[in-house]
Design an enzyme around this catalytic site. Structure first.
Site, PDB file in Angstrom:
ATOM      1  CE  LYS A  52      11.497  19.187 -16.663  1.00 38.20           C
ATOM      2  NZ  LYS A  52      10.775  18.295 -17.554  1.00 38.20           N
ATOM      3  CD  GLN A  96      10.824  14.578 -17.796  1.00 36.30           C
ATOM      4  OE1 GLN A  96      10.357  15.587 -17.265  1.00 36.30           O
ATOM      5  NE2 GLN A  96      11.711  14.641 -18.772  1.00 36.30           N
ATOM      6  CG  ASP A 119       5.601  19.591 -20.308  1.00 34.09           C
ATOM      7  OD1 ASP A 119       6.564  20.366 -20.397  1.00 34.09           O
ATOM      8  OD2 ASP A 119       5.682  18.425 -19.883  1.00 34.09           O
TER       9      ASP A 119
END
Ligand code: GUN
Length: 291
Positions: A52, A96, A119
């Site tokens: 990422k 994450q 997200d």
């Protein structure tokens, strides 16, 4: 068999983002900044976060990595998230997953500022997604939709089987594909670990989206001729012949479905790269919304 090349399509998306970043620079607008919170040192999570960050460089974004030991307390992690929430330089961030088991994931995701929740996992954004209201769509489902659209596959009235009901993939993609949107209008069935007759369900489906994480579970005998398969599986399997000592295997037995399948996403190089591209697209959106 037509391969849906996720690497190629993700590069197209990243190139488009890069052009838009270039316009922002020319117009003296803020450069998008994505941050990632990583707790612990699990190999796969580190790899994903590194990819990422690398993608941020590729499109001209700023990026930051906040790395914490797996022993960090829930309160300390919340404190760190609140600091990122109020950091004006950071437009979007992700925590994450998975988090260490002693940390309550739901509690942590609830603390992410919904305006920076690229997200799309905060209940506010997840609720908007379920209601069909414009918001940050979770990156993997958004990537699947982008792959389908850019491959000119029309899902209208198609029988679409989603295997898996995770909060990250199965649940949101099943909601999105049934919505009355340009990318949706499919007749969606959700199968999961308690479902019977999976083979019959697969054989009856025009499209299968598999997100169960069981290597090569879907065999040729389970699918309908001409069907589309989106393979979201990314299992690490030992492989002494590779430098890393493992290889990544999808949920689909590629060889055995190859004679029958219409369209298929490979693993690696299918959904994975798209997830990153869509995360960056969400970050650009978070940044632009503040202009
Ligand atoms: N772990 C696996 N997939 C994802 C994802 O899309 N976002 C985050 N934050 N963690 C993940």
């Amino acid at each position: 068999m037509k391969i849906i090349d996720g690497k190629k399509i993700s590069n197209e998306v990243l190139d488009e983002i890069k052009v838009l970043v270039g316009h922002r620079v020319k117009n003296n607008l803020k450069i998008p900044h994505l941050a990632a919170v990583l707790v612990g040192d699990e190999g796969p999570s580190q790899t994903y976060v590194n990819s990422k960050i690398k993608a941020c460089k590729r499109v001209g974004f700023q990026s930051s990595l906040f790395k914490f030991d797996k022993s960090i307390s829930e309160n300390k992690l919340i404190n760190e998230i609140q600091k990122i929430n109020i950091n004006d330089n950071i437009d979007g961030f992700i925590v994450q997953l998975p988090l260490p088991v002693k940390i309550n994931q739901e509690k942590i995701l609830n603390k992410v500022n919904p305006d920076k929740d690229v997200d799309g996992f905060h209940p506010l954004n997840y609720g908007k997604m379920a209601l069909g209201i414009e918001t940050f769509l979770p990156a993997t489902p958004a990537g699947i939709i982008e792959l389908i659209q850019r491959s000119n596959i029309d899902l209208k009235s198609k029988k679409c089987l989603v295997i898996g009901r995770s909060q990250i993939v199965g649940r949101p993609i099943s909601i999105l594909l049934s919505q009355n949107k340009i990318f949706g209008n499919a007749t969606v069935t959700v199968a999961h670990s308690k479902s019977d007759n999976l083979k019959e369900l697969c054989l009856d489906s025009d499209v299968i989206i598999s997100a169960i994480g069981i290597p090569e579970f879907i065999k040729g005998e389970m699918i309908k001729t001409g069907s589309t398969i989106i393979d979201v599986g990314i299992s690490r399997v030992n492989d002494n012949s590779s430098v890393k000592g493992y290889k990544i295997i999808g949920d689909v037995d590629f060889k055995s479905v190859s004679d029958k399948v219409g369209y298929i996403t490979p693993v690696p190089g299918g959904v994975g790269p798209m997830t990153i591209a869509m995360l960056l697209k969400n970050t650009l959106k978070a940044c632009s919304l503040k202009d």
